[in-house]
Design a protein around this motif. Structure first.
Motif, short mmCIF file in Angstrom:
data_model
loop_
_atom_site.label_atom_id
_atom_site.label_comp_id
_atom_site.label_asym_id
_atom_site.label_seq_id
_atom_site.Cartn_x
_atom_site.Cartn_y
_atom_site.Cartn_z
N UNK A 250 0.83 -1.21 0.00
CA UNK A 250 0.00 0.00 0.00
C UNK A 250 0.86 1.26 0.00
N UNK A 251 1.91 1.25 0.81
CA UNK A 251 2.81 2.41 0.87
C UNK A 251 3.50 2.62 -0.48
N UNK A 252 3.99 1.54 -1.09
CA UNK A 252 4.65 1.65 -2.40
C UNK A 252 3.66 2.14 -3.46
N UNK A 253 2.42 1.66 -3.40
CA UNK A 253 1.40 2.10 -4.35
C UNK A 253 1.13 3.61 -4.23
N UNK A 254 1.38 4.16 -3.05
CA UNK A 254 1.25 5.60 -2.83
C UNK A 254 2.55 6.34 -3.16
N UNK A 255 3.54 5.61 -3.64
CA UNK A 255 4.82 6.24 -4.02
C UNK A 255 5.73 6.53 -2.85
N UNK A 256 5.52 5.84 -1.73
CA UNK A 256 6.32 6.09 -0.53
C UNK A 256 7.48 5.10 -0.42
N UNK A 257 8.69 5.60 -0.18
CA UNK A 257 9.81 4.69 0.04
C UNK A 257 9.61 3.97 1.37
N UNK A 258 10.14 2.76 1.46
CA UNK A 258 9.93 1.93 2.64
C UNK A 258 11.26 1.53 3.27
N UNK A 259 11.29 1.54 4.57
CA UNK A 259 12.41 0.98 5.32
C UNK A 259 11.85 -0.23 6.07
N UNK A 260 12.50 -1.38 5.87
CA UNK A 260 11.98 -2.63 6.40
C UNK A 260 13.12 -3.48 6.95
N UNK A 261 12.77 -4.49 7.73
CA UNK A 261 13.75 -5.52 8.09
C UNK A 261 13.72 -6.57 6.99
N UNK A 262 14.75 -7.37 6.95
CA UNK A 262 14.82 -8.48 6.00
C UNK A 262 13.60 -9.39 6.20
N UNK A 263 13.22 -9.61 7.44
CA UNK A 263 12.10 -10.49 7.77
C UNK A 263 10.75 -9.89 7.38
N UNK A 264 10.67 -8.58 7.35
CA UNK A 264 9.41 -7.90 7.05
C UNK A 264 9.09 -7.90 5.56
N UNK A 265 10.06 -7.51 4.75
CA UNK A 265 9.80 -7.38 3.31
C UNK A 265 11.11 -7.33 2.52
N UNK A 266 12.12 -8.02 3.01
CA UNK A 266 13.42 -8.00 2.35
C UNK A 266 13.40 -8.49 0.92
N UNK A 267 12.44 -9.38 0.60
CA UNK A 267 12.35 -9.89 -0.76
C UNK A 267 11.66 -8.92 -1.72
N UNK A 268 11.05 -7.89 -1.19
CA UNK A 268 10.31 -6.93 -2.01
C UNK A 268 11.15 -5.67 -2.29
N UNK A 269 11.81 -5.16 -1.28
CA UNK A 269 12.45 -3.85 -1.34
C UNK A 269 13.78 -3.89 -2.09
N UNK A 270 13.92 -2.96 -3.03
CA UNK A 270 15.18 -2.75 -3.75
C UNK A 270 15.68 -1.35 -3.42
N UNK A 271 16.91 -1.04 -3.83
CA UNK A 271 17.49 0.27 -3.51
C UNK A 271 16.72 1.43 -4.13
N UNK A 272 15.93 1.17 -5.16
CA UNK A 272 15.15 2.23 -5.80
C UNK A 272 13.88 2.59 -5.04
N UNK A 273 13.45 1.71 -4.13
CA UNK A 273 12.18 1.94 -3.43
C UNK A 273 12.32 1.98 -1.91
N UNK A 274 13.55 1.79 -1.41
CA UNK A 274 13.72 1.86 0.04
C UNK A 274 15.00 1.21 0.52
#
Length: 159
Positions: A88-112
Motif C-alpha cells: 500500500x505504501x509503495x502504491x502511494x509512491x512512498x519509500x519503505x524501510x523494512x527488516x529483511x524479515x518484514x519485506x526483504x524480498x520486495x524492497x530494492x534500492x530504488x524503493x527503500x
C-alpha cells in the motif's frame, strides 16, 4: 514516518519508536496506526513524545490519506508473509524501510532500504535525506499484482 499494524511487538514498533527517538530529527513525526493487545503499552511508552502520534484503529478509507501524508513507510517486523502495508505504501509512491524479515524480498534500492534494529536510527536519517522518485516507486509496484504473481507461480510449476 509511518507504521501500520496491529501487533506492535511483532511488528517491531517499540524498536522503531526507540530508534526514532535516537535520531533526534526535528520537525518530523512518527505516526503509528493500529490497535492490538499491546496498544495500551504503546500508549504509555509514547505518552511524553510530542513527535510520536498514536492514531489507533483507522478506517481503511482514510488510510490512503495517511500514507500520502508520510515521507517514509516503516515496517520493522520480526516475521511477515507478504505485507499488505508495504504494498500500500509503495502504491502511494512512498519509500519503505523494512527488516529483511518484514519485506526483504520486495524492497530494492530504488524503493527503500533494508535495515536492522541496530542501525535503524541511522537508516531513518538516510531515508529522510534521500531524494526518492515517487513515479519510479509507483511503477515498481505495478508489476506486483496478485494476477501477475499467480501467473509467475504457474509458469514455474509448468516448467
Amino acid at each position: 514516518f509511518l507504521s501500520v499494524g496491529n501487533n506492535f511487538s511483532i511488528k517491531g514498533m517499540f524498536e522503531l519508536v526507540k530508534s526514532f527517538r535516537k535520531t533526534k530529527i526535528k520537525n518530523k513525526f512518527l505516526v503509528i496506526v493500529g490497535k492490538g493487545a499491546d496498544f495500551n503499552k504503546m500508549k504509555e511508552f509514547t505518552k511524553n513524545d510530542k513527535n510520536i502520534k498514536l492514531l489507533g484503529q483507522v478506517d481503511n478509507k482514510k488510510l490512503v490519506d495517511i500514507y500520502n501524508s508520510a515521507d517514509v513507510y516503516c515496517l520493522m517486523s520480526y516475521s511477515e508473509g507478504w505485507p499488505n502495508s508495504v504494498m500500500e505504501a509503495l502504491a502511494c509512491g512512498k519509500p519503505c524501510i523494512v527488516t529483511k524479515e518484514a519485506a526483504g524480498e520486495i524492497i530494492t534500492k530504488d524503493v527503500g532500504l533494508i535495515s536492522t534494529y541496530k542501525k535503524l536510527h541511522l537508516d531513518l536519517k538516510k531515508m529522510i535525506n534521500e531524494e526518492w522518485n515517487k513515479t519510479k516507486i509507483k511503477n515498481f509496484i505495478k508489476n506486483k499484482t496478485w494476477d501477475k504473481c499467480g501467473k509467475r507461480v504457474i509458469e514455474v510449476f509448468e516448467k
